[in-house]
Structure formats: structure tokens, C-alpha cells
Design a protein around this motif. Structure first.
Motif, short mmCIF file in Angstrom:
data_model
loop_
_atom_site.label_atom_id
_atom_site.label_comp_id
_atom_site.label_asym_id
_atom_site.label_seq_id
_atom_site.Cartn_x
_atom_site.Cartn_y
_atom_site.Cartn_z
N TRP A 156 -3.25 -7.33 -20.25
CA TRP A 156 -3.03 -6.38 -20.69
C TRP A 156 -3.60 -5.19 -20.41
CZ3 TRP A 156 -7.00 -3.88 -24.41
CH2 TRP A 156 -8.02 -4.10 -24.00
N GLY A 157 -3.26 -3.94 -20.86
CA GLY A 157 -3.72 -2.65 -20.74
C GLY A 157 -2.71 -1.75 -20.07
N LYS A 158 -3.05 -0.54 -20.16
CA LYS A 158 -2.12 0.52 -19.92
C LYS A 158 -1.33 0.38 -18.59
CE LYS A 158 -1.07 5.51 -20.08
NZ LYS A 158 -0.23 5.60 -19.18
N THR A 159 -1.93 0.00 -17.55
CA THR A 159 -1.37 -0.25 -16.28
C THR A 159 -0.17 -1.13 -16.32
OG1 THR A 159 -3.45 0.59 -15.17
CG2 THR A 159 -1.68 -0.71 -13.84
N SER B 23 -4.17 -2.13 -8.60
CA SER B 23 -5.33 -1.31 -8.80
C SER B 23 -4.77 0.22 -8.46
CB SER B 23 -6.26 -1.82 -7.86
OG SER B 23 -7.43 -0.92 -7.82
N VAL B 24 -5.06 1.08 -9.48
CA VAL B 24 -4.61 2.40 -9.67
C VAL B 24 -5.22 3.59 -9.25
CG1 VAL B 24 -2.56 1.87 -11.34
CG2 VAL B 24 -4.84 2.58 -12.22
N SER C 185 1.01 6.63 -10.88
CA SER C 185 2.49 6.64 -11.24
C SER C 185 3.18 5.99 -9.90
CB SER C 185 3.18 7.95 -11.45
OG SER C 185 4.59 7.80 -11.44
N ARG C 186 2.67 6.52 -8.79
CA ARG C 186 3.26 5.77 -7.62
C ARG C 186 2.99 4.25 -7.47
NH1 ARG C 186 3.53 8.93 -2.16
NH2 ARG C 186 4.29 11.20 -2.71
N ILE D 151 0.83 -1.20 0.18
CA ILE D 151 0.17 -0.01 0.01
C ILE D 151 1.04 1.13 -0.06
CG2 ILE D 151 -1.97 1.25 1.03
CD1 ILE D 151 -2.67 -1.66 0.30
N LEU D 152 0.81 2.10 -1.19
CA LEU D 152 1.66 3.32 -1.10
C LEU D 152 0.90 4.35 -0.58
CD1 LEU D 152 4.22 2.90 -3.00
CD2 LEU D 152 2.50 1.35 -3.68
#
Length: 323
Positions: free
Chosen positions: A126-129, A288-289, A102-103, A89-90
Motif C-alpha cells: 500500500w501507499g501513494k507510490t 523506489s522513488v 513520476s518518471r 533505471i530511469l
């Protein structure tokens, strides 16, 4: 007080050497910037520039220990609530959504190598993340690692296709790579069935189905979801799946609030791993962003797809509220 290094003019040390020398004095010998400036007979601003150049050239790699992120209260509570093996967890920080994402992506890239072992078969969604995680990975070698593409390829608005995600991860880990040489979705179920029966494609699907660890993100069912922007589903098809209870998208397939697959018109045309093959793996690493994907993330956790989660405190709190 730290001792000044032997005074040497930059005329004696030039080019790349001065950058390396500055980095060594600062990070290895523990001298402060003023001491280094005095020893090298340059200004403190020049030292700052040398250190920045060292970072840009990739000479410096700084990481916080994973324990800083997976042993505090928020991480432990998330693990307890959802039966996870670990959570990373950030802190939220003071920036906006892009900074938060980004973090989290950097955290996932830092943590991932420690979750892999020689001989693993790592399935990549797949995907940007996931693409961004692959870009942030540092070059390292994990012996006998195989990376597998979980979903067929599809052009995206981000300028890359699904095979790039798996190929980049494999390149960063010096691993073998097995890609699915098919589109993510076809125009008819009959064509999809024919392709699945082809010997080469059948072997690729068999390999993909036998991954023991996975790296993935989950998409929302909002109108701006990547499943729509990539052309996998139309807005009308998205609404049809939502009407049947879909709350998230995992590897191109819809899941409900319990994490169970939602069957619909796209399924027989999809060329990718079946969701049942992704449940209860040795490790399922969910990145999970954002908070707006909390419902989708919780569905993936309930469905048994994830054993490890990387997110930030705000998103973790949103997940806890939905538990």
C-alpha cells in the motif's frame, strides 16, 4: 522525401475520425506534421492539436523498450552488487523530485506486465507510490492472475485506502482479487488475535501468505514517513523503533539495515502479511522513488525481499554508495 497523403478537406473527415486519421498518418505512415497538414488542408498547429487529443483519448500508447533501461551500466552494476534479477533505471531528467517520482512510477507501470505470467499470485503493498503505479497501468489481460492485498486497510491523507491499490491493479489486469477485510492496525493485540482466528479472515491471510510475486515500495523512518501520516504509528512509536535499529518500513512493518524485522509494540496489533512470507519470492518488485529512501531500499534488498528494482540513476547511485 515522404509523400503527401491524398489531399482531403477536414469537411470530408470530421469529429473523431480526423483525430484517428491524423494519428495514423503520423505514427503508422511516418509522415511529418507539415505533410499531414498539407494533405488534410489544415494548419500545422491543428495537426499538433489533433495528435495531442489522440494521446489524451488514449488512442496512442508509446513506450521505450525495457532494454533501454535495464541493460545499461547503472542497471547492471546495481544487479551485480545486490544479486538482482533485473533493474529498471530511469534517467534523472531536469525536473524536481515530483518529476523524478513520476518518471519512476511510469517506468514501473510500463515494466510490470512483462514480469507477470498466467497463474501468478501478485501481492500488492500500500501507499501513494503503489497507488500511482496502479493508476498508470494500461488495461491488459493476464490469464489466471490473482492479486492479493498484503496489508489491511487504513485511511490515508491521500484519499484512498490499501484495498484500492490491490483492486485497481486487479481491474487493470482483469485479474481475480483477494482483499484483507480488516483494518491495518487495531487497538489491542487481543482484538487482532481474535480477528485473525475468524474463518474468513484466516482464509484471506492464508491466501495472502502464498503469493509468489510482490509489488511494493519502502518507506523511510523520517518524521514525514507515510507510516506516521497514515496513523499507523505515532512519532513516539517511530522513534522507539528507530532506537531499536529500524531504517525503513515495508508493508507497515519496520526493518533494520540488514532487512530483518524489528519487533516492537505495533507488531501484535498489525493486520498484514508477516515479512518472512515476503522473502525469496519468485519476484519482488521494489519501486523506489527518491534518494531519501535509499537506506530503506538497500535494507529491503539485503533482506531478500526484492529481485527487481525500479528507480532512477540518482537513487541507484545512492543505493550503491550504501552497499
Amino acid at each position: 522525401m515522404a509523400q503527401n497523403p491524398t489531399r482531403r478537406s477536414t469537411k470530408q473527415i470530421s469529429g473523431e475520425d480526423i483525430v484517428v486519421e491524423t494519428a495514423w498518418l503520423y505514427y503508422h505512415d511516418g509522415l511529418n506534421q507539415s505533410d499531414i497538414a498539407a494533405g488534410l488542408m489544415v494548419s500545422r498547429a491543428t495537426v499538433v492539436n489533433y495528435l495531442q487529443e489522440a494521446r489524451e483519448r488514449g488512442y496512442i500508447h508509446t513506450k521505450l523498450s525495457p532494454e533501454a533501461f535495464n541493460t545499461h551500466r547503472a542497471a547492471l552494476k546495481l544487479c551485480e552488487r545486490f544479486g538482482l534479477k533485473a533493474a529498471y533505471i530511469l534517467p534523472d531528467g531536469t525536473g524536481g523530485p515530483d518529476d523524478h517520482a513520476s518518471r519512476i512510477i511510469r517506468g514501473a507501470a510500463d515494466w510490470l506486465p512483462s514480469l507477470l505470467e498466467p497463474g501468478d499470485r501478485l501481492g500488492i503493498a500500500w501507499g501513494k507510490t503503489i497507488y500511482d503505479v496502479a493508476e498508470q497501468l494500461e488495461q491488459t489481460t493476464i490469464p489466471d492472475l490473482t492479486v492479493l492485498q498484503l496489508v489491511g486497510s487504513m485511511a490515508t491523507p491521500y484519499g484512498f485506502s490499501a484495498d484500492v491499490c490491490s483492486s485497481n491493479v486487479a481491474r487493470k489486469f482483469s485479474a481475480n482479487c483477494i482483499n484483507l477485510h480488516v483494518p491495518a492496525i487495531l487497538s489491542s493485540a487481543e482484538i487482532a488475535a481474535t480477528l485473525r482466528a475468524e474463518t474468513l479472515i484466516a482464509h484471506q491471510f492464508e491466501a495472502v501468505s502464498n503469493c509468489n510475486k510482490t509489488l511494493f515500495a519502502v518507506g523511510s523512518c523520517n518524521p514525514d514517513s507515510h507510516i506516521v501520516s497514515s496513523g499507523l504509528a505515532t512519532l513516539a512509536e517511530l522513534e522507539q523503533y528507530k532506537a531499536m535499529g529500524a531504517v525503513g518500513v515495508l508493508c507497515g512493518r519496520f526493518i533494520d539495515a540488514k532487512g530483518d524485522p524489528v519487533s516492537g509494540p505495533l507488531d501484535e496489533r498489525m493486520m498484514g502479511v508477516e515479512l518472512e512470507k515476503l522473502r525469496h519470492r519468485d519476484a519482488g518488485i521494489l519501486v523506489s522513488v527518491s534518494e531519501d529512501r535509499a537506506a530503506a531500499a538497500v535494507a529491503a534488498l539485503r533482506g531478500g525481499y526484492a529481485t527487481h528494482v525500479v528507480t532512477n540513476q540518482r537513487s541507484a547511485s545512492a543505493m550503491m554508495d550504501l552497499a
